[in-house]
Design an enzyme around this catalytic site. Sequence first.
Site, PDB file in Angstrom:
ATOM      1  N   LYS A 188       6.939  11.350  -2.024  1.00 60.13           N
ATOM      2  CA  LYS A 188       7.552  11.357  -0.509  1.00 60.13           C
ATOM      3  C   LYS A 188       7.652   9.798  -0.209  1.00 60.13           C
ATOM      4  O   LYS A 188       6.804   9.113   0.084  1.00 60.13           O
ATOM      5  CB  LYS A 188       6.472  12.008   0.206  1.00 60.13           C
ATOM      6  CG  LYS A 188       7.218  12.539   1.385  1.00 60.13           C
ATOM      7  CD  LYS A 188       7.775  11.648   2.605  1.00 60.13           C
ATOM      8  CE  LYS A 188       6.679  10.816   3.224  1.00 60.13           C
ATOM      9  NZ  LYS A 188       7.552   9.962   4.228  1.00 60.13           N
ATOM     10  N   GLY A 241      -0.102   2.551   1.919  1.00 63.56           N
ATOM     11  CA  GLY A 241       0.439   2.370   3.339  1.00 63.56           C
ATOM     12  C   GLY A 241      -0.613   1.954   4.150  1.00 63.56           C
ATOM     13  O   GLY A 241      -1.563   1.212   3.556  1.00 63.56           O
ATOM     14  N   SER A 242      -0.825   2.102   5.385  1.00 65.53           N
ATOM     15  CA  SER A 242      -1.626   1.580   6.351  1.00 65.53           C
ATOM     16  C   SER A 242      -2.834   2.169   6.364  1.00 65.53           C
ATOM     17  O   SER A 242      -3.115   3.276   5.813  1.00 65.53           O
ATOM     18  CB  SER A 242      -1.174   1.943   7.779  1.00 65.53           C
ATOM     19  OG  SER A 242      -1.136   3.295   8.133  1.00 65.53           O
ATOM     20  N   THR A 243      -4.067   1.569   6.514  1.00 68.78           N
ATOM     21  CA  THR A 243      -5.326   1.873   6.593  1.00 68.78           C
ATOM     22  C   THR A 243      -5.581   3.157   7.398  1.00 68.78           C
ATOM     23  O   THR A 243      -6.391   3.927   7.249  1.00 68.78           O
ATOM     24  CB  THR A 243      -6.245   0.608   6.886  1.00 68.78           C
ATOM     25  OG1 THR A 243      -6.228  -0.164   5.758  1.00 68.78           O
ATOM     26  CG2 THR A 243      -7.722   1.121   6.757  1.00 68.78           C
ATOM     27  N   VAL A 245      -3.461   5.571   8.150  1.00 69.81           N
ATOM     28  CA  VAL A 245      -3.064   6.844   7.522  1.00 69.81           C
ATOM     29  C   VAL A 245      -3.948   6.985   6.218  1.00 69.81           C
ATOM     30  O   VAL A 245      -4.361   8.152   6.150  1.00 69.81           O
ATOM     31  CB  VAL A 245      -1.456   6.980   7.118  1.00 69.81           C
ATOM     32  CG1 VAL A 245      -1.114   7.877   6.294  1.00 69.81           C
ATOM     33  CG2 VAL A 245      -0.670   6.545   8.313  1.00 69.81           C
ATOM     34  N   GLY A 246      -4.434   6.010   5.560  1.00 70.16           N
ATOM     35  CA  GLY A 246      -5.423   6.380   4.536  1.00 70.16           C
ATOM     36  C   GLY A 246      -6.681   7.018   4.870  1.00 70.16           C
ATOM     37  O   GLY A 246      -7.006   7.849   4.444  1.00 70.16           O
ATOM     38  N   GLU A 263      -4.063   2.452  -1.789  1.00 65.73           N
ATOM     39  CA  GLU A 263      -3.661   0.939  -1.818  1.00 65.73           C
ATOM     40  C   GLU A 263      -3.190   0.783  -0.089  1.00 65.73           C
ATOM     41  O   GLU A 263      -2.052   1.041   0.258  1.00 65.73           O
ATOM     42  CB  GLU A 263      -2.491   0.618  -2.750  1.00 65.73           C
ATOM     43  CG  GLU A 263      -2.773  -0.983  -2.704  1.00 65.73           C
ATOM     44  CD  GLU A 263      -1.819  -1.763  -3.645  1.00 65.73           C
ATOM     45  OE1 GLU A 263      -1.655  -1.034  -4.700  1.00 65.73           O
ATOM     46  OE2 GLU A 263      -1.325  -2.834  -3.516  1.00 65.73           O
ATOM     47  N   CYS A 297       1.338  -6.001   1.213  1.00 66.88           N
ATOM     48  CA  CYS A 297      -0.127  -6.162   1.419  1.00 66.88           C
ATOM     49  C   CYS A 297      -0.962  -7.076   0.648  1.00 66.88           C
ATOM     50  O   CYS A 297      -1.941  -7.576   1.261  1.00 66.88           O
ATOM     51  CB  CYS A 297      -0.546  -4.604   0.607  1.00 66.88           C
ATOM     52  SG  CYS A 297      -0.126  -4.487  -1.024  1.00 66.88           S
ATOM     53  N   GLU A 395      -4.012  -7.112  10.277  1.00 69.91           N
ATOM     54  CA  GLU A 395      -2.816  -7.177   9.280  1.00 69.91           C
ATOM     55  C   GLU A 395      -1.671  -7.312  10.176  1.00 69.91           C
ATOM     56  O   GLU A 395      -1.322  -6.452  10.712  1.00 69.91           O
ATOM     57  CB  GLU A 395      -2.826  -6.302   8.220  1.00 69.91           C
ATOM     58  CG  GLU A 395      -1.941  -6.267   7.379  1.00 69.91           C
ATOM     59  CD  GLU A 395      -1.652  -5.126   6.305  1.00 69.91           C
ATOM     60  OE1 GLU A 395      -1.611  -4.014   6.855  1.00 69.91           O
ATOM     61  OE2 GLU A 395      -1.701  -5.597   5.045  1.00 69.91           O
TER      62      GLU A 395
HETATM   63  O1  TXE Z   1       2.701   2.700   7.520  1.00 70.05           O
HETATM   64  P1  TXE Z   1       2.354   4.209   7.144  1.00 70.05           P
HETATM   65  P2  TXE Z   1       3.992   1.937   8.678  1.00 70.05           P
HETATM   66  C1  TXE Z   1       0.664  -1.458   6.751  1.00 70.05           C
HETATM   67  C2  TXE Z   1       1.143  -2.627   7.735  1.00 70.05           C
HETATM   68  C3  TXE Z   1       2.066  -2.080   8.678  1.00 70.05           C
HETATM   69  C4  TXE Z   1       1.411  -0.858   8.972  1.00 70.05           C
HETATM   70  C5  TXE Z   1       1.958   0.292   9.462  1.00 70.05           C
HETATM   71  O2  TXE Z   1       0.031  -3.390   8.298  1.00 70.05           O
HETATM   72  O3  TXE Z   1       2.217  -2.839   9.872  1.00 70.05           O
HETATM   73  O4  TXE Z   1       0.791  -0.484   7.693  1.00 70.05           O
HETATM   74  O5  TXE Z   1       3.315   0.636   8.756  1.00 70.05           O
HETATM   75  C6  TXE Z   1       3.639   8.032   5.195  1.00 70.05           C
HETATM   76  N1  TXE Z   1       0.475  11.684   6.302  1.00 70.05           N
HETATM   77  N2  TXE Z   1       1.392  -1.313   5.514  1.00 70.05           N
HETATM   78  O6  TXE Z   1       3.436   2.845   9.798  1.00 70.05           O
HETATM   79  O7  TXE Z   1       2.688   4.950   8.305  1.00 70.05           O
HETATM   80  C7  TXE Z   1       5.111   7.340   5.596  1.00 70.05           C
HETATM   81  O8  TXE Z   1       6.025   8.202   5.739  1.00 70.05           O
HETATM   82  C8  TXE Z   1       0.955  11.443   5.095  1.00 70.05           C
HETATM   83  C9  TXE Z   1       0.637  -1.738   4.422  1.00 70.05           C
HETATM   84  O9  TXE Z   1       5.016   2.277   7.989  1.00 70.05           O
HETATM   85  O10 TXE Z   1       0.869   4.126   6.517  1.00 70.05           O
HETATM   86  C10 TXE Z   1       5.171   6.303   4.426  1.00 70.05           C
HETATM   87  O11 TXE Z   1       5.812   6.753   3.525  1.00 70.05           O
HETATM   88  N3  TXE Z   1       1.827  10.291   5.056  1.00 70.05           N
HETATM   89  C11 TXE Z   1       1.222  -1.177   3.383  1.00 70.05           C
HETATM   90  C12 TXE Z   1       3.997   5.852   4.208  1.00 70.05           C
HETATM   91  O12 TXE Z   1       2.951   6.774   4.586  1.00 70.05           O
HETATM   92  C13 TXE Z   1       2.138   9.587   6.160  1.00 70.05           C
HETATM   93  C14 TXE Z   1       2.754  -0.679   3.347  1.00 70.05           C
HETATM   94  C15 TXE Z   1       3.210   4.307   4.807  1.00 70.05           C
HETATM   95  O13 TXE Z   1       3.534   4.474   6.170  1.00 70.05           O
HETATM   96  C16 TXE Z   1       1.559  10.081   7.155  1.00 70.05           C
HETATM   97  C17 TXE Z   1       3.101  -0.570   4.336  1.00 70.05           C
HETATM   98  C18 TXE Z   1       0.754  10.961   7.410  1.00 70.05           C
HETATM   99  N4  TXE Z   1       0.137  11.428   8.425  1.00 70.05           N
HETATM  100  C19 TXE Z   1       2.503  -0.618   5.622  1.00 70.05           C
HETATM  101  N5  TXE Z   1       2.006   9.000   8.290  1.00 70.05           N
HETATM  102  C20 TXE Z   1       0.820  -1.710   1.956  1.00 70.05           C
HETATM  103  N6  TXE Z   1      -0.303  -1.333   1.621  1.00 70.05           N
HETATM  104  O14 TXE Z   1       1.620  -2.424   1.266  1.00 70.05           O
HETATM  105  C21 TXE Z   1       2.949   8.132   7.513  1.00 70.05           C
HETATM  106  N7  TXE Z   1       2.888   8.648   6.254  1.00 70.05           N
END
Ligand code: TXE
Length: 499
Positions: A188, A241-243, A245-246, A263, A297, A395
């Site tokens: 996804k 992705g973001s902490t 959502v992690g 990550e 990141c 961040e």
């Molecule tokens: O991230 P999200 P966003 C950090 C960075 C950025 C912040 C927000 O600080 O400003 O995160 O970015 C999917 N269940 N990073 O909002 O939302 C989403 O569709 C399952 C660091 O874009 O975490 C996408 O595919 N999945 C980072 C992915 O998660 C969900 C890279 C990342 O999006 C979801 C990006 C949910 N409930 C942002 N909600 C890095 N580590 O490099 C969203 N997603």
Amino acid sequence: MDNASHILTPPAEPRIFGFYLDGDWIASGDRQVFERASPAHGVPVTRIPKCTEDDLNAAVASARVAFEDRRWSGLSGTEHAAVLLNAAALIRERSEEIAYFETLENGKPIAQSRGEVDGAASICEYAAGAARSLHGDTFNNLGDKMLGLVTREPIGVVGLITPWNFPFFILAERVPFILASGCTIVAKPSEVTSATTLMMAEILTEAGLPDGVFNVVTGSGSEIGQALIEHDDIDMVSFTGSTAVGRRLLQAATGNFKRLGLELGGKNPQIVFADADLEDAADGVAFGICFNTGQCCVSGSRLLVERSVASQFETLLTERLSRVKIGDPLDPQTQVGAITTPAQNETIVRHLEGGPKEGARIVCGGGVLITERGQFIQPTVFADVTPDMALAREEIFGPVLTMQSFDTDEEAVAMANDTEYGLAASIWTKNIDRAVATMRRVQAGRVWVNTTITGGPEMPIGGFKQSGWGRETGIYGVEEYTQVKSVHIELGKRTHWIS
Ligand code: TXE
């Protein structure tokens, strides 16, 4: 055409994609669609379906059947490797097309996209070797009547959620290794950058990957992403992705105790000692905060510089940053492109405006260049930053660097570790004892000495502390997607329990 000088233009019409299920395209049909506009040009470039939960269920079912009937996991490492090598060749063949759409959807410079696509092909080649090297262990010391085997087996169906900052490269840091382990995948991608993940699906099928082994569902994180992480027929989720959502993932995983690879964010220190080659360090620090518009990141976003050279270093750094080429990412000379999403732009602007209110001083940059077509932010350095400021803790994910000074090595390490994150750190010094001592004490999954943001597929990546769990790439990145089975084989006549 000469790639180094020719400036491409955005497409006249957006390219229309379906999603990818069981080895084939499924057109969006009557589903809603998401139209992505280039963040640098303001014109629509791609259109993807918003998949439904039924689509997700179909993709998971397809990956499940493909896993259980062993059409992939039952093949040899040599056969896995052949597919990965074919995929590498096809990625190289289609590199211009992939790089073009990566830049259109993400806003990153085309020269960088080309490098990342080339890197992705190289990762597939490495993973082909890893597929052939994957092995378990034997215990031949259990006596003549017993042989112990430890086998590695693929964990099953992997849900792969990827972000928008490196859509193709992050995918390539995971997919070849997951495939090398024998698992099947439901991917996804981020809703704003799905094109190149869909291209990867087509490439893998053409490379000989059996149908159903790699499926792609497209759509929003809160709907399709959330449904994927809650899905009880998925054995593992790899999330980048973001902490925030992690953290949701940890909760969602409790349903079936799925394994997680995470990550997450970073707030990575760049430690510059007085005995560094300051010219090199200034160039590295500038690159570390500008690369990918600071949307990495592993961006080096916290400069910690020894006080005795702080002012000299500030001059060297700002002079370099003033020469960075910002602009149209389709221009091969551009070094810093557009900010990828309006939401990310808002986050960065909030920090640019909030920094001075917290008492920090803008040393250079600070400008937001909003053209009628896109959003660009000047590389910015804040001085007089204190550890409690949001600027120093959060961040920012943009080309915004904070600067703090230290007097002793102990203080440098303490400042470097004063964060909830632990993804990466860079150390600049010509003193090998100091470099190694600092490297040992810094809490980060990746450490660079006299360089930054570099590496290859041989070495593992991942984070300490709240930057994540697990490791990707290297042989570690294949083992991550396996589980271990202990096997005792008794030989000869059994000594009976019932005499
Ligand atoms: O991230 P999200 P966003 C950090 C960075 C950025 C912040 C927000 O600080 O400003 O995160 O970015 C999917 N269940 N990073 O909002 O939302 C989403 O569709 C399952 C660091 O874009 O975490 C996408 O595919 N999945 C980072 C992915 O998660 C969900 C890279 C990342 O999006 C979801 C990006 C949910 N409930 C942002 N909600 C890095 N580590 O490099 C969203 N997603």
